[in-house]
Scaffold this motif. Structure first.
Motif, short mmCIF file in Angstrom:
data_model
loop_
_atom_site.label_atom_id
_atom_site.label_comp_id
_atom_site.label_asym_id
_atom_site.label_seq_id
_atom_site.Cartn_x
_atom_site.Cartn_y
_atom_site.Cartn_z
N SER A 1 0.87 -1.17 0.00
CA SER A 1 0.00 0.00 0.00
C SER A 1 0.91 1.22 0.00
O SER A 1 1.94 1.23 0.68
CB SER A 1 -0.90 0.01 1.24
N THR B 1 3.64 0.68 3.00
CA THR B 1 3.29 -0.19 4.12
C THR B 1 2.44 -1.35 3.61
O THR B 1 2.25 -1.52 2.41
CB THR B 1 2.53 0.59 5.21
N GLY B 2 1.95 -2.12 4.55
CA GLY B 2 1.03 -3.21 4.26
C GLY B 2 0.03 -3.30 5.40
O GLY B 2 0.04 -2.45 6.29
N PRO B 3 -0.81 -4.30 5.42
CA PRO B 3 -1.79 -4.44 6.51
C PRO B 3 -1.10 -4.48 7.87
O PRO B 3 -0.14 -5.21 8.07
CB PRO B 3 -2.48 -5.78 6.19
N LEU B 4 -1.61 -3.68 8.79
CA LEU B 4 -0.93 -3.55 10.09
C LEU B 4 -0.91 -4.87 10.84
O LEU B 4 0.05 -5.18 11.53
CB LEU B 4 -1.64 -2.48 10.92
N ARG C 1 -5.50 2.10 10.13
CA ARG C 1 -6.59 1.27 9.62
C ARG C 1 -5.98 -0.10 9.33
O ARG C 1 -5.13 -0.22 8.43
CB ARG C 1 -7.14 1.90 8.34
N PRO C 2 -6.35 -1.12 10.06
CA PRO C 2 -5.61 -2.39 10.02
C PRO C 2 -5.48 -3.04 8.66
O PRO C 2 -4.43 -3.60 8.33
CB PRO C 2 -6.41 -3.29 10.98
N ASN C 3 -6.50 -2.95 7.82
CA ASN C 3 -6.45 -3.71 6.57
C ASN C 3 -5.60 -3.05 5.49
O ASN C 3 -5.13 -3.71 4.58
CB ASN C 3 -7.86 -3.96 6.04
N THR C 4 -5.38 -1.74 5.59
CA THR C 4 -4.60 -1.06 4.56
C THR C 4 -3.32 -0.43 5.09
O THR C 4 -2.42 -0.14 4.31
CB THR C 4 -5.42 0.06 3.90
N GLY C 5 -3.24 -0.20 6.35
CA GLY C 5 -2.08 0.47 6.91
C GLY C 5 -2.18 1.99 6.89
O GLY C 5 -1.24 2.68 7.26
#
Lengths: 115, 114
Positions: free
Chosen positions: A32, A94-97, B97-101
């Motif tokens: 992302s 970044t990517g999914p947290l 936002r957890p799904n996108t960062g």
């Protein structure tokens, strides 16, 4: 591993002329990508984001960016600069947290807009 | 989106003292992040604060210097301990936002250490 490189530490344009802020990234997976803006004495505000949907992303205040996988680039553009655009701009990968991805900030590009 | 409030917005402190920065979010979030932005520099992640567990610190940052509390899902504090002029920075609280960062930021706390 991920990395992000903002190719210009500062960019100066005249009001009414186009803006181009360059960003290249490196990622071993589909990242992302974000652009944030920081005005003097302010926090960071999201301008736009790419999260694997359309490659041309439109953001606030007339900014847009195009995700080019072949060039590993995510350059920020605006057709006509305004004085209020003068600020610091950060490209972020970044990517999914919850996936344990790291958020990596570029070094920033300071945009100067001349009257 | 999330609205994040930080206090203080700025402070001038004496060497050797400690300062606690507060971060309040208008919604419940699992992960909160603390960043440091040194003068003229980009952002560096200090630690990730999860409610109910100890914060996870990044390389170069230690709990003794930057203790963090996370008592509930809307609040966190960062303390800068035994300050020196090198700690003069903007400290920013952030949630994601957890799904996108995607990250949302407070306006930052501008700390000057004399």
């Amino acid at each position: 591993a991920q990395s992000v490189t903002q190719l210009d530490s500062h960019v100066s344009v005249s009001e009414g002329t186009p803006v181009l802020l360059r960003c290249n990234y490196s990622s071993s997976y589909s990242p992302s990508l974000f652009w944030y803006v920081q005005h003097p004495n302010k926090g960071l505000q999201l301008l736009l984001k790419y999260t694997s949907a359309a490659t041309l992303v439109k953001g606030i205040n007339g900014f847009e960016a195009e995700f080019k996988k072949s060039e590993t680039s995510f350059h920020l553009t605006k057709p006509s600069a305004h004085m209020s655009d003068a600020a610091e701009y950060f490209c972020v990968v970044t990517g999914p947290l919850t996936g344990g991805f790291k958020t990596i900030f570029g070094a920033g590009t300071r945009l100067f807009v001349k009257a | 989106s999330a609205v994040i409030s930080q206090k203080p917005s700025r402070d001038i402190c004496q060497r050797g003292t400690s300062l606690t920065i507060q971060c309040q979010v208008d919604s419940q979030v699992t992960m909160m992040f603390w960043y440091r932005q040194q003068p003229g520099q980009s952002l560096t992640l200090i630690a990730t604060a999860n409610q109910g567990s100890e914060a996870t610190y990044e390389s170069g940052f230690v709990i003794d210097k930057f203790p963090i509390s996370r008592p509930n899902l809307t609040f966190s504090t960062l303390t800068v301990s035994n300050m020196s002029p090198e700690d003069s920075s903007i400290y920013l609280c952030s949630v994601g936002r957890p799904n996108t960062g995607e990250l949302f930021f407070g306006e930052g706390s501008r700390l000057t250490v004399l």
